[in-house]
Scaffold this motif. Sequence first.
Motif, PDB file in Angstrom:
ATOM      1  N   GLU A 221       0.740  -1.315  -0.020  1.00 36.75           N
ATOM      2  CA  GLU A 221      -0.096   0.081  -0.062  1.00 36.75           C
ATOM      3  C   GLU A 221       0.956   1.359   0.047  1.00 36.75           C
ATOM      4  N   TYR A 228       0.453   6.592  -6.954  1.00 39.72           N
ATOM      5  CA  TYR A 228      -0.940   6.791  -7.253  1.00 39.72           C
ATOM      6  C   TYR A 228      -1.557   7.524  -6.068  1.00 39.72           C
ATOM      7  N   GLY A 229      -0.926   8.606  -5.777  1.00 31.91           N
ATOM      8  CA  GLY A 229      -1.194   9.359  -4.502  1.00 31.91           C
ATOM      9  C   GLY A 229      -2.555   9.794  -4.430  1.00 31.91           C
ATOM     10  N   LYS A 230      -3.234   9.850  -3.451  1.00 29.70           N
ATOM     11  CA  LYS A 230      -4.536  10.370  -3.264  1.00 29.70           C
ATOM     12  C   LYS A 230      -4.901  11.765  -3.453  1.00 29.70           C
ATOM     13  N   ASN A 233       0.621  14.502  -5.345  1.00 34.65           N
ATOM     14  CA  ASN A 233       1.321  13.739  -6.656  1.00 34.65           C
ATOM     15  C   ASN A 233       2.683  13.607  -6.230  1.00 34.65           C
ATOM     16  N   ALA A 237       4.001  13.987 -13.709  1.00 28.03           N
ATOM     17  CA  ALA A 237       2.993  13.224 -14.555  1.00 28.03           C
ATOM     18  C   ALA A 237       3.914  12.595 -15.713  1.00 28.03           C
ATOM     19  N   TYR A 240       4.294   9.290 -14.130  1.00 23.98           N
ATOM     20  CA  TYR A 240       3.291   8.382 -13.998  1.00 23.98           C
ATOM     21  C   TYR A 240       2.924   7.973 -15.523  1.00 23.98           C
ATOM     22  N   PHE A 241       3.056   8.714 -16.518  1.00 25.40           N
ATOM     23  CA  PHE A 241       2.613   8.096 -17.942  1.00 25.40           C
ATOM     24  C   PHE A 241       3.808   7.016 -18.179  1.00 25.40           C
ATOM     25  N   LYS A 244       2.791   3.882 -16.960  1.00 22.67           N
ATOM     26  CA  LYS A 244       1.316   3.474 -17.541  1.00 22.67           C
ATOM     27  C   LYS A 244       1.746   2.636 -19.307  1.00 22.67           C
ATOM     28  N   TYR A 287       0.321  -1.619  -9.116  1.00 24.98           N
ATOM     29  CA  TYR A 287      -1.180  -1.350  -8.415  1.00 24.98           C
ATOM     30  C   TYR A 287      -2.070  -2.380  -8.325  1.00 24.98           C
TER      31      TYR A 287
ATOM     32  N   THR B  20      -3.886  15.152  -8.342  1.00 28.31           N
ATOM     33  CA  THR B  20      -3.506  13.924  -8.577  1.00 28.31           C
ATOM     34  C   THR B  20      -3.894  13.205  -9.567  1.00 28.31           C
ATOM     35  N   GLN B  21      -3.162  12.316 -10.174  1.00 25.82           N
ATOM     36  CA  GLN B  21      -3.408  11.289 -11.238  1.00 25.82           C
ATOM     37  C   GLN B  21      -4.603  10.590 -10.926  1.00 25.82           C
ATOM     38  N   ASN B  22      -4.610  10.241  -9.564  1.00 20.46           N
ATOM     39  CA  ASN B  22      -5.714   9.509  -9.083  1.00 20.46           C
ATOM     40  C   ASN B  22      -6.817  10.079  -9.198  1.00 20.46           C
ATOM     41  N   TRP B 127     -12.329   9.556   1.341  1.00 20.34           N
ATOM     42  CA  TRP B 127     -11.187  10.330   1.218  1.00 20.34           C
ATOM     43  C   TRP B 127     -11.223  11.092   0.216  1.00 20.34           C
TER      44      TRP B 127
END
Lengths: 558, 340
Positions: A221, A228-230, A233, A237, A240-241, A244, A287, B20-22, B127
């Motif tokens: 977790e 993939y922070g809530k 970030n 970006a 992240y890509f 992906k 993830y 965020t991306q999320n 959240w």
Amino acid sequence: MDNKITIRELLETYDSIIVNQVYTEDIVMFKLFEKDFLIIGPLKKDLSSKAQIYLYNDEGTDYPHVVLKDIDINKESMLPIGKYRGICLYEHESVIQSLFSYEEKIIDIIDRLIKLLSMTKTEQEREFQREFLYYWNSATDLQNIDIYLKQDIKFTKLEKYCRKKTTRYVESNIELTDINNCDTRGNRIWQRHIETEAFFIPIIDKREILPPYRNHSWTIENIKEIIYGKQINHISADTYFQLKNKIVSTQNIIIVFAMRELKTKVCFAVMVKCKNGKKRTLFDKIYKDGIDIVLFNVERKDYLYLNEIIGNDSIFYNKKVLLVGGGSLGSYVAPELVENGASNIVIYDEDKLEDENKMRWRFGGWSVGLNKAEILGFFLERFHPQVHVECHKNNLDEASLELELQNVDLIIFTIGNSDEQLKFNRLLNKLNCKIPVFFVWLEAGGMYSHILVVNYKKQGCFECLYTNKDGKLVNNRATLNTEIQTENNILRNGCGGTRAAYGTSILLRTVSVLLNTIQKIFLGNIKENILIDISSEMVSYPDDIIPMKGCNCCGNRK
Amino acid sequence: MKLKKEFEDFYKCIRIDSETQNLIDKREILEDEIKNKFPNIMEKHDIELNKSDIRMIDQGSYKYNTTIKSKVVDRDVAVMIPLDISKNSDPRKIKKYLKEAINIPVRSVSIKEPCVRAAYYEKEVEWLHIDLPLYAKDNGTIYLARGKENSDKYSWEEADPDGLNDDLCEKINGNNQLRRIICYIKKWKNEVYSNSNRDHEVPPSIGLTYLACDCFFKQTSEEGDDDLLALQKTMNAIKNKFFCINNIEGEITSADISRELPVPPYTDIFKKMRDSSSSYMITFYKRLSIAVNNLTNAINVESEHDAAEYVQKVLGTEFVVPEKEAVVATTQNKKEHSFG
């Protein structure tokens, strides 16, 4: 040392402290903020000794600086049976204990303890992050991996190499000079492993990323939250890509993270264990398929990090240097360039090292009879596998200089020979050289040395030194030795060969000024071409030698 | 300048400078579902709506770039559709259709008075919520769908979400100190109202944002921006905007502040707060006064440590208090400076 007041008396001056038990004058158990602590006073005979504090029988406390391991006292002794945890209240050698009195040491450590226990959540987070690697390394099973990165700001793929018990993860575009080495039987020392894919992920926002510590171990977790922070970030970006888009098909994936802490980056790594080895994007593997992690202790061994960690300026990094001349001066300049961040060096010298010179040649002991450029290359590459040296067993000629000019960022002449330097100076002028050029030479006798910095877009060049006001060529006007001094310091071998007398101190101070000057040039702090005179007394910048208007080389340059 | 670094660190600590991306992924999935499902549901109720006619409008702090860290991520994205409101006079029905379009198990969807809310939970703890105010565009005029699912009070209220966005963006963009001051004031609100959960008890963020814009005092010197002074002056000016009545004993018996929206419906942003309970405004004023006093003290005291302690009372423990100068001096004198 003043020792009139006891620890007990000092503790009793604090409203928030209750003394529980006094075992000796120097060992006292006390209560502070509902927790029990043992204080052991500093040794009275040892000025440098400091007081120590232990948390007693408290499994739950998870403040920073409270060490993770318990000291168990399970036999009857002076101290009560129980578990003691040390508290690190001083950075290593951060305070000169000898300057504190006994009372001051007690008060200082108690104040530090109170401050620690009064920390806000934000302060605790910062402290945990400062000590991140201590906690991380304590949580690993001593599984070490070495990391070699060329940069630490972008996502990149890493390649795994193993040698006995050593594992390296190397950024794909790094060429390590030792990676293809073979043993005496011709077998490769480093084996590449492709069964585990590995990636480097830079963290751009470290807020809320705390190391694993007591009662807060890491799980998959934590990794998911990083990628993939809530609310925050933690990665860019772009990263992240990349996650992906990158397709991965191994069951286990190594992820090396780096985050900035103070002036350097903290690196830590995990192996993400996935449900299976199915082909998926790296993001989905972590993830969605990630089920468990194994923590690794990381040692960053790349050239970038090793330079950063000692505070080397980044100006040399990735710069390619042409060093013309591997004599005594060149042999001192070259390793300093490498130790200051220049990992790509081209050296020209046809000479072989002779016994007479070995006392002032940097790696003299091993190398008599061998080509100077080659020996330098050999030793420089042993500094670090990312150092690459191109050795030429011949002297630089005009054709080679024209070629090298296309590839290097900086030229340093350490040949001393005026004829050669005048020739190359003319050529560089003709070729409209766009990179900085340093002519460095010593005078006989070990008193004076000089550095001439030339930007060929500006006035002032090596030939200016040999030109008088009438535009006629004369002897080097920068020379500070008198004729007699020069003559007295020339050693002749009887066959027409000469050798100037000087020792290593002139070499060391000249190299030191050269490094500073290169730094200033790249920082833009030196705007004009300059001559620098160096002696054991001073470094001076004479402004009446260059430029010389009548110079036949640069005189017409505007 | 006092506490310059502490304010810089504090801002870095509380600031959320991008989605965020999320959150982006969740919002985009939600937007796709609205565009793909909402027209079909509307069609079942004989209301024509083309996918291409649905417009999503970014709103709230993410739009104005004034988001700060919070327990629950709060995102506002408006949904605008062409609609004849004379034929569809009950906005609650349209909100229900919108709810239906996005109501799947990964999120919990509910109808709030000004919006439809999609909330996301992890381990039973919310959240994130994405608020979806629903706007109808009818004959060039835009109306906000107001009313809870089963409330008797509902209406199509004239609105101008684009105008509101333009107005605030124009005020805030390019003024970094104002942006920071807005974030500090929102953080203050989160601190002093952390235990409040009654409707309209808490001053609305949009109201505080407008008050901050109206009352902002830029404070800068050769050393850079002085956020402490700017915050104190701005909050003091907001306080001075209140109209208060005191009784003979000097106690405040009434306090009031208003700020009209600069776009339709031009209503007072604080109306609901005022109408819900007179004590809400008094509490707001008192809390603001305490904050101003603390900030004034922070300016007046000499030591950075003492000043930071006052600021911490306003902005919370994320504002880090530097060590007392005396302590620093003692330790500094005995610090190791030699290395071998």
